[in-house]
Write an enzyme that holds these catalytic residues in place. Structure first.
Site: not given
Lengths: 549, 538
Positions: A271, A331-333
């Protein structure tokens, strides 16, 4: 809570006339969120704005000059008497009788007027409303703020405009210490006024943490003093779509005045697309075959410069944001880019990570968390970090965001001894037709298998309003009153607030009260408010045009 | 036809922009602007391309040709004037008003017309270079309504360059709507909508070339329409008799505000169902429901067996036909619940008398037919919801049937048009149903004429409506919920059938929504991104 349906009020003589003509007037439905203990009687007092006052109790540690409470008295006077400035002297109720004084006496045990609310702030209060006076007692000024809010919700008006308050006893405290709301200012820029309005409405709902998801892939609106290029190059626009240092100070101060903490989130290593524009070398260059493809992935965890940069940035964050917590994301790597990069692969080999890129992510996050700890800050991270890597610093707070099986996750995290925040069931950027507030309301944050000790590790939750489809045009009506459902779940006694049908009339009334206070809160269902929202900016223009008709 | 005067937009009048010329507008930037423009003309081509992207017409015109040649517009010399040979002139209040409005909208429209220019060129709508030192635009339309559409298009052609200067490219447009009826339904009964909100949305409708405001003004929940003949309807049926009503002057204002923007106002007075609020102010209008052999105290649809019901309707619609100038009135007729009728012994008796058996749709037909006669006597045309057709009510030939039920929509269109009725489609465009994500694409992908049928049948589909019912909508959330989602419907109903590229539409719609925001309409975002001028709020 007890509420009398009877209309036979024992009233003081000076109140009699107004009371007689207004016997059919409904009383307030109650307070939102519901206090832990609330006892009301049908006895009521008329309030005269002219004779109404706030005062500090003699034994209060805070006295005039207490910034937080002085400002709160001023604010709540206008909230309690919204039409005071337009009220004429000879309104009905004064024609028959002499207005009587009503004094709200506020006493706090500890001063702390110039500090910031934090994780261990005591928000409890006791409020006693009787003939001619209300006594509000609390440990801290933050508790006094919560009490003033409850007091303001006890006051109502009849059809003739007379203000009333019923005899009431409240003993109140929050069920959870952390009651947050997330705004995302990266996917769409939110002008300062939209943030400040949200803080106002948070205070009305007794939410106490503003989780500022300030930057993300699409834009970097935070103007950093250390790295000005981050917003110069990473914001949607380097001058109109940024938060300057003074903007941030304004947000923090506006929040402090309302007993709200500001926890910023600087989400990495994923992100971070917008970071790369102003900080060359920070992001991992993705490869196509043996050559760089020109696109970039997550933060590059293999080079020292990354950690130097993050340390400087976090130092600045510590300096700018007074709260003891900082949200580090995690998060969400996406691993695809790391996988493609030969330097990253070499580093993996060197570190003995094999092909497990979650280890690389954990390596990075651990460094960042240690940095944060060294700055005496508590880290919050998204659940992904725990899912990959159970061995993380014990005082790290974990936030659950994945919808499915959040109860299992609560069990696992608390079993590992971590403090936990729940936001999975409160992603209210997801909209649907109908009364979806009921889903938020039905959530039971401590209903998972675990010991009492484990349950205590749930320190609260957050309502999240992610910004994919939200900007200043629709933020307020999407947030309110939908966020109020979670606000009550996080503040009130669960046993007393499990029935959404019982809550409905109270929430409906609270929504009208929000409108009255200028918050653009959408309707729950068919019906009306006495004072409808009337604030369409554009129609200054249309009405001007129509006058020329 | 009058040249301009006080006429109202007619059901099919703004279809064409050719034919007799009523109005011709000239837009004349100054000599100075052109001088500045020379440097630009030979400047950086890449920059120019980028700026051109900002021209985002919505809905897309039928024929559109634009060149890279741009003119700079100087506020000091920009003006909108009536062409010499236009049938309309300075006495045309409607156009004068529109000229002023388009001055307000854009920084470029910020001054009073100074002189009348004599230069002239003829084409449907062209922004053309007449001479190097005097660029101008000529707008030609058959009537004032077409001229309004053209002005809106013109305003959308103007874009700001990097220096904040207004530019317009050499452009030729000829345009006309695919469907004549392009409506928005707002529901002011389930929640009262303050006048300002209605006016704001009329403004937004004009920006999207919508031309019908379907005002679902009353329903079960409240009766905000203040009737001169039956004042008790709103006194007892509105949420509040003073603050939550539309006075005659409010209604007049809505109609005039709409007229100024070429928008028809079609009121809906839905009967015999959806009338609970009527009963508060009009005793004996509704059917008393029975529980066993005694009245239960609740009421059902309009009582169809009493002459007094029809006397009331006669007087009421006489008033409505004079208050609302449009040639059509919407009579509703949807979702009639038969249970109350069934429970009432007088109705049962009447059913037997009439030989209806136990088929209550026959009773409904009986009511509707009498109502249609009443309304026909006021010389108005009428629209009804599809059930009226489905239930086999005998309809006058010119009845417009509105198809709203989502299931078997194509079948319904086929049936209605096979029976020879004109129809309007709203089934796929119930915008009150919300979901996460870009649902505008669903609305955009609808093809109203995809049902099987002859060409003659397809011609009977005169348009559609985007409906925003009011269960969960009031002044707080109406505008961002409606826009830009309704814009998708606007383009479907205006532009050519072949305009279906969602990607292209997305790019234009993103710009169009920013344009609405800039003009003060809080239109919500389509997805991640930003507008140069964000919504300023209060």
């Amino acid at each position: 809570m007890s509420r009398s349906g009877s209309h036979s009020h024992r009233v003081r003589r000076w109140c009699l006339i107004a009371a007689v003509v207004a016997v059919w007037v409904q009383q307030v439905e109650g307070v939102w969120p519901l206090p832990q203990q609330l006892h009301q009687s049908a006895d009521r007092d008329c309030l005269s704005p002219q004779r109404f006052s706030f005062t500090y109790g003699r034994d209060s540690a805070a006295q005039t000059g207490c910034s937080v409470l002085d400002a709160a008295f001023k604010r709540y006077f206008s909230i309690i008497f919204p039409d005071f400035t337009t009220l004429s002297e000879n309104v009905l109720q004064y024609m028959w009788s002499e207005p009587q004084p009503f004094v709200v006496s506020v006493s706090v045990k500890t001063r702390g007027c110039d500090g910031y609310p934090d994780e261990d702030s005591d928000e409890s209060y006791m409020l006693s409303v009787s003939e001619g006076q209300a006594v509000l007692r609390s440990v801290s000024v933050w508790g006094a703020l919560r009490g003033l809010e409850s007091l303001s919700q006890l006051v109502y008006q009849d059809d003739y405009g007379t203000y009333f308050i019923n005899k009431t006893e409240i003993v109140d405290f929050p069920r959870f210490a952390f009651r947050g709301l997330l705004l995302d200012t990266s996917r769409h820029y939110l002008p300062l006024y939209a943030i400040l309005k949200t803080l106002d409405a948070m205070a009305y709902s007794k939410l106490n943490v503003f989780h500022w998801h300030i930057v993300d892939d699409p834009s970097f609106p935070y103007q950093s003093r250390t790295f000005p290029d981050l917003s110069n190059k990473g914001a949607f626009h380097p001058f109109t779509h940024i938060y300057t240092q003074s903007d941030v100070i304004r947000v923090i101060e506006h929040a402090r005045m309302r007993g709200i903490r500001v926890v910023p989130e600087f989400d990495s290593p994923g992100h971070t697309q917008s970071w790369g524009k102003g900080q060359p070398g920070l992001l991992t260059p993705c490869y196509k075959g043996s050559v760089p493809s020109g696109s970039f992935g997550p933060v590059d965890p293999t080079v020292d410069t990354t950690y130097k940069f993050m340390e400087s940035l976090l130092k600045e964050v510590k300096f700018v944001f007074p709260d003891s917590y900082v949200h580090l994301g995690g998060d969400e790597v996406s691993f695809a880019c790391w996988q493609s990069n030969p330097n990253v692969r070499k580093f993996m080999e060197k570190m003995g990570f094999g092909k497990d890129f979650t280890k690389l992510e954990s390596f990075y996050m651990e460094s960042i968390m240690n940095m944060t700890a060294a700055l005496n800050k508590t880290s919050i991270v998204w659940q992904d970090v725990f899912d990959y890597h159970e061995r993380i610093p014990q005082d790290t707070v974990l936030e659950i965001w994945k919808g499915a099986k959040y109860q299992t996750e609560l069990s696992r995290m608390t079993q590992a001894g971590h403090r936990v925040l729940l936001s999975a069931p409160w992603y209210i950027n997801h909209i649907s037709y109908g009364q979806d507030w009921r889903n938020s309301y039905a959530v039971q944050p401590q209903n998972f298998s675990g010991t009492d000790e484990q349950k205590k590790l749930v320190i609260g939750g957050e309502v999240a309003m992610w910004g994919e489809y939200v900007d200043a045009t629709n933020l307020s009506p999407r947030l309110w009153p939908r966020a109020c459902a979670a606000a009550e779940r996080l503040w009130s006694n669960e046993e007393k607030t499990l029935n959404a049908d019982l809550a409905f009339p109270r929430l409906k009334e609270f929504r009208c009260e929000l409108l009255r206070r200028g918050i653009q809160a959408e309707p729950l269902f068919v019906g009306h408010c006495r004072h409808e929202y009337d604030g369409l900016h554009m129609l200054l223009h249309a009405v001007k045009v129509s006058r020329t008709l | 036809l009058t040249r301009c005067g006080s006429a109202y937009p007619l059901p099919r009048l703004d279809l064409t922009l050719t034919g007799a010329m009523y109005c011709l507008l000239k837009l004349a930037p100054l000599f100075l602007a052109v001088a500045v423009c020379n440097g630009w003309l030979f400047g950086d081509f890449v920059g120019k391309q980028k700026e051109q992207d900002e021209i985002s017409l919505w809905p897309l015109p039928q024929k559109f040709q634009s060149s890279a040649v741009a003119f700079k517009l100087s506020p000091a010399s920009f003006q909108i004037v009536h062409a010499k040979q236009s049938s309309a002139g300075p006495s045309c209040g409607l156009l004068e008003n529109a000229f002023r409005r388009y001055e307000l909208h854009s920084p470029l429209f910020t001054f009073e017309p100074i002189h009348r220019d004599k230069t002239q060129t003829f084409c449907s709508l062209c922004v053309d270079e007449l001479s190097i030192d005097e660029p101008s635009a000529v707008l030609k339309a058959a009537n004032v309504w077409g001229a309004l559409r053209g002005l809106e298009t013109f305003s959308q052609l103007v874009y700001e360059d990097y220096y904040g200067v207004n530019n317009i490219n050499k452009t030729d447009i000829s345009d006309f709507p695919r469907f004549a009826h392009r409506g928005i339904l707002l529901d002011s009964s389930r929640h009262f909508l303050p006048l300002k909100v209605i006016l704001a949305n009329l403004e937004a409708m004009a920006m999207n070339k919508f031309n019908v405001f379907h005002w679902h003004i009353v329903d079960d929940q409240s009766f905000p329409y203040m009737s001169r003949t039956f004042p008790e309807l709103s006194q007892k049926g509105a949420y509040h008799p003073f603050t939550h009503v539309y006075t005659p002057s409010d209604v007049k204002m809505v109609i005039e505000f709409a007229r100024m923007r070429g928008i028809r106002v079609i009121p809906e007075f839905d009967t015999p169902g959806h009338t609970e609020s009527w009963g508060n102010g009009q005793l004996d209008l509704l059917t008393p429901c029975y529980s066993g052999s005694s009245p239960s105290g609740t009421f059902g649809p309009v009582n169809p067996i009493l002459n007094s019901s029809y006397d009331f309707m006669t007087q009421f619609f006489k008033e409505i036909s004079t208050v609302f100038p449009d040639a059509y009135i919407h009579l509703g007729g949807d979702e009639v619940d038969f249970r109350c009728w069934e429970s009432n012994p007088d109705i049962q008796k009447f059913m037997a008398q009439q030989g209806f058996g136990t088929d209550y749709s026959k009773l409904e037909s009986f009511y509707i037919q009498r109502l249609l006669d009443i309304v026909a006597a006021t010389k108005k045309g009428y629209m009804v919801w599809q059930e009226v057709f489905d239930n086999g009510v005998k309809l006058k030939d010119d009845t417009v049937v509105e198809v709203w039920m989502g299931n078997k929509m194509e079948e319904e269109l086929q049936n209605v048009t096979r029976a020879g009725f004109t129809t309007i489609l709203s089934a796929p465009w119930y915008l009150d149903y919300i979901s996460y994500g870009q649902d505008w694409q669903h609305y955009y992908k609808v093809e109203p004429l995809s049902f099987p049928g002859t060409d003659a049948q397809k011609k009977l589909v005169i348009g559609g409506e985007a409906c925003l019912w009011g269960e969960y909508v009031d002044a707080t959330n109406l505008t961002p919920r409606l826009w830009p989602r309704a814009s998708a419907v606007a383009e479907r109903l205006w532009s050519d059938k072949s305009v279906t590229d969602v990607g292209n539409a997305y790019n234009r719609l993103v710009q169009h929504r920013c344009r609405m925001v800039k003009r003060g309409i809080p239109a919500e975002p389509l997805f991640v991104g930003h507008c140069r001028q964000e919504y300023k709020g209060l």
